[in-house]
Design an enzyme around this catalytic site. Structure first.
Site, PDB file in Angstrom:
ATOM      1  N   ARG A 164      23.641 -11.487 -30.076  1.00  0.00           N
ATOM      2  CA  ARG A 164      22.188 -11.647 -30.101  1.00  0.00           C
ATOM      3  C   ARG A 164      21.577 -11.030 -31.354  1.00  0.00           C
ATOM      4  O   ARG A 164      20.492 -10.433 -31.315  1.00  0.00           O
ATOM      5  CB  ARG A 164      21.546 -11.033 -28.844  1.00  0.00           C
ATOM      6  CG  ARG A 164      22.047 -11.614 -27.541  1.00  0.00           C
ATOM      7  CD  ARG A 164      21.720 -13.091 -27.398  1.00  0.00           C
ATOM      8  NE  ARG A 164      22.253 -13.608 -26.161  1.00  0.00           N
ATOM      9  CZ  ARG A 164      23.468 -14.161 -26.020  1.00  0.00           C
ATOM     10  NH1 ARG A 164      24.254 -14.281 -27.086  1.00  0.00           N
ATOM     11  NH2 ARG A 164      23.899 -14.595 -24.854  1.00  0.00           N
ATOM     12  N   SER A 246      16.388 -13.973 -20.241  1.00  0.00           N
ATOM     13  CA  SER A 246      16.934 -12.625 -20.028  1.00  0.00           C
ATOM     14  C   SER A 246      16.094 -11.606 -20.791  1.00  0.00           C
ATOM     15  O   SER A 246      15.959 -11.701 -22.014  1.00  0.00           O
ATOM     16  CB  SER A 246      18.390 -12.567 -20.497  1.00  0.00           C
ATOM     17  OG  SER A 246      19.193 -13.434 -19.736  1.00  0.00           O
ATOM     18  N   GLU A 359      15.613  -7.934 -25.072  1.00  0.00           N
ATOM     19  CA  GLU A 359      16.088  -9.054 -25.880  1.00  0.00           C
ATOM     20  C   GLU A 359      14.945  -9.741 -26.618  1.00  0.00           C
ATOM     21  O   GLU A 359      15.086 -10.092 -27.779  1.00  0.00           O
ATOM     22  CB  GLU A 359      16.854 -10.052 -25.009  1.00  0.00           C
ATOM     23  CG  GLU A 359      17.432 -11.213 -25.804  1.00  0.00           C
ATOM     24  CD  GLU A 359      18.423 -12.029 -25.008  1.00  0.00           C
ATOM     25  OE1 GLU A 359      18.471 -13.252 -25.204  1.00  0.00           O
ATOM     26  OE2 GLU A 359      19.155 -11.453 -24.178  1.00  0.00           O
TER      27      GLU A 359
END
Length: 367
Positions: A164, A246, A359
């Site tokens: 990520r 998420s 995130e």
């Protein structure tokens, strides 16, 4: 009514006003808008589909440039050479692109079906799901470099992809990037079979062993089904989908920390050599497992018995389908969303000594 409210431009549905919002529909319009903002010395926030943003209730004290430069090409002329080149504009809706590559029998993106947002955001976050991420297929990203005022191309090896993460993300500060993505190029494989299926849940769903291939149409269908069951496919009738997906990344911790968790805590190897400084063995954990086992179940924040209810009043909660998503139940503010997220992060840290990190990009706010 206050103009330029940003909440409707995000999938979470929170965020105050910006000073100005500019929507750009071509690459040149995007470059010109960014140059004008920089020349005026204004703060800049670049937005695509708004699926990875939590914007403060105070809004953004600057100019928002929205990317709407859609379109893509699929070069079938090189299929016989064993590669299919797909080039997409930054504002191209992601799932429409994935759907078309599956239809055209170009494999590699099918496990990333159903992810909201635009294509230009995918290399920034190294978007991934079900054992796949875009670093496996991206060959080149063209950007506008705000520091040099020039178009620049990054090859895959220059993008510093990690979990990520990427060079593009690491050079972005509160939504203001050094490199503004213009186009993204993918190298896919011809044929009706998917890339090897790496995720156990997905492998079971399509009836293959891990590491085997399945028809790409089957993989896409099952990914959409699985994501839908978790509230991860946008649906205006389902409040569980009013989220950033998420909210927390899976923690990457030293092996010694992972060894202190219960035996049934999921652990995954960290494949990137760059993620192992000084030879230290690192392990990726499941944020969902940590959240659930720290006492935060699905729908946390909706009950009067939940501590987050005191601050969020039931307007925000963990999804009733998936503990990783923080959702807007209707009328939530950014403060409500962050109250739920902070309670969860604090609780996991108290239970396991591991701090979860957001995130999505947090604009004008913090966790």
């Amino acid at each position: 009514m206050t103009k330029n409210i940003l909440a409707p431009l995000t999938t979470l549905g929170v965020g105050g006003p910006a000073k100005r919002v500019i929507t750009t529909s071509t690459e040149q319009e995007l470059i010109d808008a960014v140059r004008a903002v920089d020349a005026a010395g204004e703060k800049l926030l670049v937005m695509g589909g708004g699926s990875n943003l939590v914007i403060s209730d105070a809004g953004f004290d600057g100019t928002v440039v929205r990317i709407a430069s859609s379109g893509f090409t699929i070069d079938e002329g090189v299929i016989g050479c064993g590669v299919v080149t797909v080039t997409a504009q930054a504002g191209q809706p992601w799932d429409d692109l994935v759907q078309e590559t599956v239809r055209r029998e170009a494999s590699g993106l099918e496990a990333l079906s159903g992810i909201p947002g635009f294509t230009g955001a995918t290399p920034v976050q190294n978007v991934g799901a079900y054992g796949s991420d875009v670093s496996q297929t991206i060959s080149m990203v063209r950007v506008w470099d705000r520091e040099t005022s020039a178009v620049k191309s990054f090859a895959n090896s220059e993008l510093g992809f990690a979990y990520r993460d990427s060079v593009l993300k690491r050079t972005t500060v509160e939504g203001s990037p050094r490199y503004v993505v213009l186009t993204v190029e993918f190298q896919l494989q011809p044929g009706h079979l998917s890339a090897p299926v790496k995720y156990a849940e997905l492998a079971r769903a399509v009836g293959v062993d891990i590491g085997r291939r399945a028809p790409s149409v089957d993989v896409r269908r099952e990914v959409l089904r699985l994501r839908g069951s978790k509230g991860m496919v946008l649906d205006p009738k389902d409040r569980d989908t009013f989220s950033t997906g998420s909210f927390f990344t899976n923690p990457i911790v030293p092996q010694v920390v992972a060894d202190q968790l219960p035996d049934d805590a999921p652990r995954f190897p960290v494949e990137s050599a760059a993620a192992m400084p000084n030879g230290e063995i690192l392990v990726k954990l499941s944020a969902a497992w940590l959240i659930d086992h720290a006492g935060f179940g699905k729908g946390y924040g909706l009950s009067l018995q939940d501590s987050a209810f005191v601050h969020a009043g039931g307007r925000a909660s963990l999804s009733t389908k998936h503990t990783l998503a923080v959702t807007n139940r209707g009328g939530a503010s950014a403060a409500d969303v962050l109250a739920v997220a902070s309670a969860v992060a604090d609780g996991v840290e108290a239970a396991y000594g591991i701090r979860l990190h957001a995130e999505p990009l947090l604009i004008g706010c913090s966790l």
